[in-house]
Design a protein around this motif. Structure first.
Motif, PDB file in Angstrom:
ATOM      1  N   VAL A 155       0.597  -1.295   0.032  1.00  5.31           N
ATOM      2  CA  VAL A 155      -0.392   0.196   0.117  1.00  5.31           C
ATOM      3  C   VAL A 155       0.855   1.263  -0.123  1.00  5.31           C
ATOM      4  N   CYS A 156       1.703   1.112   0.882  1.00  2.00           N
ATOM      5  CA  CYS A 156       2.747   2.291   0.900  1.00  2.00           C
ATOM      6  C   CYS A 156       3.505   2.365   0.054  1.00  2.00           C
ATOM      7  N   THR A 159       1.258   4.186  -3.599  1.00  4.06           N
ATOM      8  CA  THR A 159       0.625   5.310  -3.069  1.00  4.06           C
ATOM      9  C   THR A 159       1.946   6.141  -2.676  1.00  4.06           C
ATOM     10  N   SER A 166      -5.084   5.788  -3.204  1.00  3.75           N
ATOM     11  CA  SER A 166      -5.457   3.493  -2.863  1.00  3.75           C
ATOM     12  C   SER A 166      -5.765   2.931  -3.854  1.00  3.75           C
ATOM     13  N   VAL A 167      -4.834   1.802  -2.313  1.00  6.98           N
ATOM     14  CA  VAL A 167      -5.019   0.092  -3.247  1.00  6.98           C
ATOM     15  C   VAL A 167      -6.234  -0.411  -2.870  1.00  6.98           C
ATOM     16  N   ARG A 180      -4.344  -3.815   8.937  1.00 13.42           N
ATOM     17  CA  ARG A 180      -4.314  -2.544   9.080  1.00 13.42           C
ATOM     18  C   ARG A 180      -3.436  -2.319   9.923  1.00 13.42           C
ATOM     19  N   PRO A 189     -10.210  -0.230  -0.475  1.00 13.81           N
ATOM     20  CA  PRO A 189      -9.079   0.302  -0.735  1.00 13.81           C
ATOM     21  C   PRO A 189      -8.652   1.325   0.332  1.00 13.81           C
ATOM     22  N   LEU A 190      -7.383   1.042   0.749  1.00 13.83           N
ATOM     23  CA  LEU A 190      -5.898   1.246   1.843  1.00 13.83           C
ATOM     24  C   LEU A 190      -5.343   2.599   1.197  1.00 13.83           C
ATOM     25  N   THR A 191      -4.912   2.979   2.398  1.00 13.12           N
ATOM     26  CA  THR A 191      -4.153   4.404   1.789  1.00 13.12           C
ATOM     27  C   THR A 191      -3.159   4.492   2.786  1.00 13.12           C
ATOM     28  N   TYR A 195      -1.533   3.006   7.422  1.00  7.05           N
ATOM     29  CA  TYR A 195      -0.257   1.666   7.496  1.00  7.05           C
ATOM     30  C   TYR A 195       0.838   3.128   8.188  1.00  7.05           C
TER      31      TYR A 195
END
Length: 201
Positions: A155-156, A159, A166-167, A180, A189-191, A195
């Protein structure tokens, strides 16, 4: 009795007083430094690329190279590094570079990866600003520290790109719940904010 209209011509002093404002305006305009042409002329654009960066284009160094961002593991957390490349690759190629792990110089600086043996990734696609990562297999013990770090790395890293906000993760075509940093799981979707507690300087 017939009235006579007498028109007096301005004296020399009066004429001079009337000319002063006009002369002053001419002097001020000349002092602006803007040349005035007698007839229209064609203005050509200067050679070379116009010095602006279109939206969504990765910012490059003065030598034209770009930064390919990676999130690796350091001291139990996540650290971002950038490799200088000629051009930022597509999302799937970027992910494959991440899966290959840190290079020798990065390993010497204390960087590692939690991805091998934790998350088996098939590939990634980009739709709009959401990158979707297809996972073949993930650990059964959801929330394990190395699994959180592994998903955080993906993710990191992605992004950090200018074209990814987002992923999302999926397995067998279905949304996949992933851990998370706060211990919760999400199929949305995560950003990088998910994290942030794991980020190291």
């Amino acid at each position: 009795m017939i009235a006579r209209l007498v028109v007096r011509r301005p004296t020399g002093a009066r004429r001079r007083r009337r000319l002063v404002p006009a002369l002053l305006a001419v002097v001020l305009l000349a002092g602006c430094g803007v040349p005035v042409d007698d007839e229209p002329r064609l203005v050509r654009e200067p050679p070379g690329r116009f010095p602006t960066t279109p939206a969504g284009t990765p910012t490059a160094d003065p030598d034209g190279r770009a930064g390919e961002p990676f999130c690796f593991v350091r001291d139990g957390g996540l650290a971002v590094v950038k490799r200088r490349v000629d051009g930022l690759p597509g999302v799937d190629a970027h992910l494959q570079h991440l899966l290959a792990g840190p290079d020798s110089a990065e390993r010497r600086s204390g960087l590692a990866t939690a991805l091998p043996g934790t998350v088996a990734v098939a590939g990634a696609t980009l739709a709009g600003s959401v990158a979707t990562v297809d996972v073949r297999e993930a650990g059964q013990d959801v929330g394990r520290n190395d699994e959180v770090l592994a998903f955080g790395q993906i993710v990191c890293s992605l992004t950090q790109r200018p074209d990814v906000d987002s992923v999302a993760f999926r397995r067998d075509g279905q949304p996949l719940e992933v851990p998370r940093a706060d211990g919760s799981v999400s199929a949305l979707p995560l950003t990088a904010a998910d994290y942030r507690p794991l980020m190291r300087r």
